[in-house]
Design an enzyme around this catalytic site. Sequence first.
Site, PDB file in Angstrom:
ATOM      1  NE  ARG A 125      -9.262 -12.837  63.522  1.00 43.54           N
ATOM      2  CZ  ARG A 125      -8.845 -14.091  63.492  1.00 43.54           C
ATOM      3  NH1 ARG A 125      -7.632 -14.393  63.912  1.00 43.54           N
ATOM      4  NH2 ARG A 125      -9.633 -15.040  63.038  1.00 43.54           N
ATOM      5  CE  LYS A 147     -14.401   8.863  60.031  1.00 44.15           C
ATOM      6  NZ  LYS A 147     -15.325   9.860  59.444  1.00 44.15           N
ATOM      7  CD  GLU A 189     -11.217  17.379  53.450  1.00 43.92           C
ATOM      8  OE1 GLU A 189     -11.888  17.803  54.406  1.00 43.92           O
ATOM      9  OE2 GLU A 189     -11.547  16.365  52.787  1.00 43.92           O
ATOM     10  CE  LYS A 231      -9.230  13.407  60.838  1.00 42.92           C
ATOM     11  NZ  LYS A 231      -9.308  12.838  59.507  1.00 42.92           N
ATOM     12  CD  GLU A 241     -18.240  10.242  61.595  1.00 42.95           C
ATOM     13  OE1 GLU A 241     -17.093  10.284  61.133  1.00 42.95           O
ATOM     14  OE2 GLU A 241     -19.261  10.276  60.912  1.00 42.95           O
ATOM     15  NE  ARG A 245     -12.970  10.777  62.768  1.00 39.46           N
ATOM     16  CZ  ARG A 245     -11.893  10.028  62.696  1.00 39.46           C
ATOM     17  NH1 ARG A 245     -11.543   9.285  63.727  1.00 39.46           N
ATOM     18  NH2 ARG A 245     -11.148   9.991  61.601  1.00 39.46           N
ATOM     19  CG  ASN A 249     -18.320  13.337  58.238  1.00 41.05           C
ATOM     20  OD1 ASN A 249     -17.178  13.041  57.897  1.00 41.05           O
ATOM     21  ND2 ASN A 249     -19.031  12.591  59.080  1.00 41.05           N
ATOM     22  CG  HIS A 252     -16.850  15.093  53.797  1.00 44.40           C
ATOM     23  ND1 HIS A 252     -16.428  16.376  54.059  1.00 44.40           N
ATOM     24  CD2 HIS A 252     -15.715  14.365  53.677  1.00 44.40           C
ATOM     25  CE1 HIS A 252     -15.099  16.415  54.104  1.00 44.40           C
ATOM     26  NE2 HIS A 252     -14.643  15.201  53.868  1.00 44.40           N
ATOM     27  CG  HIS A 256     -18.408  11.348  50.467  1.00 40.51           C
ATOM     28  ND1 HIS A 256     -18.446  10.740  51.700  1.00 40.51           N
ATOM     29  CD2 HIS A 256     -17.140  11.800  50.324  1.00 40.51           C
ATOM     30  CE1 HIS A 256     -17.259  10.842  52.282  1.00 40.51           C
ATOM     31  NE2 HIS A 256     -16.451  11.480  51.467  1.00 40.51           N
ATOM     32  CG  HIS A 269     -11.950  13.742  48.848  1.00 41.54           C
ATOM     33  ND1 HIS A 269     -13.168  13.143  49.039  1.00 41.54           N
ATOM     34  CD2 HIS A 269     -11.596  14.259  50.058  1.00 41.54           C
ATOM     35  CE1 HIS A 269     -13.535  13.287  50.300  1.00 41.54           C
ATOM     36  NE2 HIS A 269     -12.592  13.954  50.937  1.00 41.54           N
TER      37      HIS A 269
HETATM   38  P1  NAD Z   1      -4.608  10.913  46.048  1.00 41.10           P
HETATM   39  O1  NAD Z   1      -4.171  10.028  47.105  1.00 41.10           O
HETATM   40  O2  NAD Z   1      -5.302  10.323  44.873  1.00 41.10           O
HETATM   41  O3  NAD Z   1      -3.356  11.736  45.527  1.00 41.10           O
HETATM   42  C1  NAD Z   1      -3.515  12.647  44.470  1.00 41.10           C
HETATM   43  C2  NAD Z   1      -2.503  12.430  43.343  1.00 41.10           C
HETATM   44  O4  NAD Z   1      -1.274  13.017  43.715  1.00 41.10           O
HETATM   45  C3  NAD Z   1      -2.200  10.994  42.983  1.00 41.10           C
HETATM   46  O5  NAD Z   1      -2.128  10.897  41.585  1.00 41.10           O
HETATM   47  C4  NAD Z   1      -0.834  10.749  43.613  1.00 41.10           C
HETATM   48  O6  NAD Z   1      -0.076   9.779  42.926  1.00 41.10           O
HETATM   49  C5  NAD Z   1      -0.190  12.109  43.468  1.00 41.10           C
HETATM   50  N1  NAD Z   1       0.797  12.456  44.471  1.00 41.10           N
HETATM   51  C6  NAD Z   1       0.758  12.197  45.793  1.00 41.10           C
HETATM   52  N2  NAD Z   1       1.763  12.815  46.410  1.00 41.10           N
HETATM   53  C7  NAD Z   1       2.473  13.464  45.471  1.00 41.10           C
HETATM   54  C8  NAD Z   1       3.624  14.286  45.509  1.00 41.10           C
HETATM   55  N3  NAD Z   1       4.208  14.618  46.657  1.00 41.10           N
HETATM   56  N4  NAD Z   1       4.120  14.766  44.350  1.00 41.10           N
HETATM   57  C9  NAD Z   1       3.485  14.480  43.168  1.00 41.10           C
HETATM   58  N5  NAD Z   1       2.378  13.730  43.072  1.00 41.10           N
HETATM   59  C10 NAD Z   1       1.886  13.230  44.213  1.00 41.10           C
HETATM   60  O7  NAD Z   1      -5.611  12.061  46.587  1.00 41.10           O
HETATM   61  P2  NAD Z   1      -5.730  12.799  47.999  1.00 41.10           P
HETATM   62  O8  NAD Z   1      -6.426  14.054  47.702  1.00 41.10           O
HETATM   63  O9  NAD Z   1      -4.437  12.834  48.711  1.00 41.10           O
HETATM   64  O10 NAD Z   1      -6.677  11.848  48.861  1.00 41.10           O
HETATM   65  C11 NAD Z   1      -8.047  11.727  48.584  1.00 41.10           C
HETATM   66  C12 NAD Z   1      -8.579  10.544  49.350  1.00 41.10           C
HETATM   67  O11 NAD Z   1      -8.462  10.775  50.751  1.00 41.10           O
HETATM   68  C13 NAD Z   1     -10.042  10.239  49.095  1.00 41.10           C
HETATM   69  O12 NAD Z   1     -10.193   8.889  48.797  1.00 41.10           O
HETATM   70  C14 NAD Z   1     -10.727  10.555  50.418  1.00 41.10           C
HETATM   71  O13 NAD Z   1     -11.854   9.763  50.640  1.00 41.10           O
HETATM   72  C15 NAD Z   1      -9.627  10.279  51.392  1.00 41.10           C
HETATM   73  N6  NAD Z   1      -9.788  10.950  52.681  1.00 41.10           N
HETATM   74  C16 NAD Z   1      -9.708  10.202  53.802  1.00 41.10           C
HETATM   75  C17 NAD Z   1      -9.824  10.790  55.045  1.00 41.10           C
HETATM   76  C18 NAD Z   1      -9.654   9.972  56.281  1.00 41.10           C
HETATM   77  O14 NAD Z   1      -9.926  10.480  57.367  1.00 41.10           O
HETATM   78  N7  NAD Z   1      -9.204   8.751  56.192  1.00 41.10           N
HETATM   79  C19 NAD Z   1     -10.021  12.168  55.145  1.00 41.10           C
HETATM   80  C20 NAD Z   1     -10.093  12.914  53.976  1.00 41.10           C
HETATM   81  C21 NAD Z   1      -9.970  12.291  52.748  1.00 41.10           C
HETATM   82  N1  GLY Z   2     -12.406  13.151  57.303  1.00 38.26           N
HETATM   83  C1  GLY Z   2     -13.418  12.814  58.251  1.00 38.26           C
HETATM   84  C2  GLY Z   2     -12.900  12.152  59.479  1.00 38.26           C
HETATM   85  O1  GLY Z   2     -11.736  11.850  59.576  1.00 38.26           O
HETATM   86  O2  GLY Z   2     -13.653  11.889  60.366  1.00 38.26           O
END
Ligand code: NAD
Ligand code: GLY
Length: 365
Positions: A125, A147, A189, A231, A241, A245, A249, A252, A256, A269
């Site tokens: 939990r 998130k 972003e 942020k 949100e 917040r 988006n 997005h 998305h 992304h």
């Molecule tokens: P990712 O996590 O897939 O990383 C991209 C690639 O880079 C992967 O292949 C990873 O192995 C590689 N990598 C990571 N760090 C590295 C480094 N230092 N050196 C070499 N390679 C490295 O992609 P991302 O763009 O980081 O994240 C995208 C995700 O984030 C999406 O799923 C999106 O929905 C999510 N997201 C979440 C929020 C949130 O608020 N939680 C906000 C924005 C995006």
């Molecule tokens: N990336 C959108 C949020 O964190 O709310």
Amino acid sequence: MASYQIEVAIPERDYIIDIEPGLLTSPKALDTLQRLCGKSRLCIVTHPVLLKHYVTPLVEGLKQRGIEPFLHVVPSGEHRKTLATVAKMYDAFIEAKLDRKSLVVVIGGGVLGDAGGFAAASYLRGIRFVQIPTTLLAHVDSSVGGKTGVDLPQGKNLIGSFHQPSSVLIDPITLRTLPRRELCAGLAEVIKYGIIYDNAFFARVDALLPQILKRDMDALSEIIARSCEIKADVVRQDETEQGLRAILNFGHTLGHALEAITNYRRYKHGEAIAIGMVAESRIGECIGQTSPDVTNALIHTLERAHLPTAFPSDITLEQILQVAQRDKKTIGGHLSFVLPLRIGEVNVRNDIPVAAIQSAIQMSL
Ligand code: NAD
Ligand code: GLY
């Protein structure tokens, strides 16, 4: 080199974001992990590509302090941001004998941060976790704000929860090994923050782009810090949100949809969000609230950051609209959009006529 500390001031769940080149090999990072872990157990969730440069030195440092971390290594990829990946994390947590006082440390990009954060949020939990983001996108966005979640085949991030990390440790040096395409995706972003919140920051990012693309640590630290500050300010006011917040988006709703249509494989992304931001700015134009100058400035900066600004030619308007309807931001069948008023200010609208959405997408195809 400059270091920054930013507080995410959510009552009873506040935490610090530390940003500093070299942080991961400094005593400061080990101090934080040791303090949070106490006498309990610690499990690191990470990707193979990060082991040599970032994880092994950290593990060695922890061992020298008497902490024996359990390591769970997960293959990369947005298409692996699934419940199946989270189920394997639960197996690892049980094997590592994590209890309610234990700590999960996620070292990776946004995919792992979201999935690992969700595993921590739901295991027993909810147990504490630390984000050590290693992509620019994760530095400036996904590691902050709590998130967490995974995708379903039907849509992105449809399963998840709000679960704030106990600490975020950002070492911009991790960006030295990041492929250029990923660095540029993260810039989408960063550029978003300028449009939604801070016109001076939009101009500053544009001016710093040459240094950013050369991975100058001062330029990177500066834009990461200001992005995290924005942020944190938004999340502090609206953690779950209910209102404000939603401005995060911007781009997005359509971004998305594009990711889902292309099976989470064709676009990073951030690339999908870049295309979504342009199309959504055009929706603003179609309803007469956004000047074409805003869209043009956005396109100019995105292009300088080597980001795409138009939908691919092999997808249709109907596909985009159909998939966008499933977006979790849709309420009562009305799509929700964040639309620019000017650079630095947006509003959230869920009353956009379908004809305006269609025209804007047509302009972006
Ligand atoms: P990712 O996590 O897939 O990383 C991209 C690639 O880079 C992967 O292949 C990873 O192995 C590689 N990598 C990571 N760090 C590295 C480094 N230092 N050196 C070499 N390679 C490295 O992609 P991302 O763009 O980081 O994240 C995208 C995700 O984030 C999406 O799923 C999106 O929905 C999510 N997201 C979440 C929020 C949130 O608020 N939680 C906000 C924005 C995006
Ligand atoms: N990336 C959108 C949020 O964190 O709310």
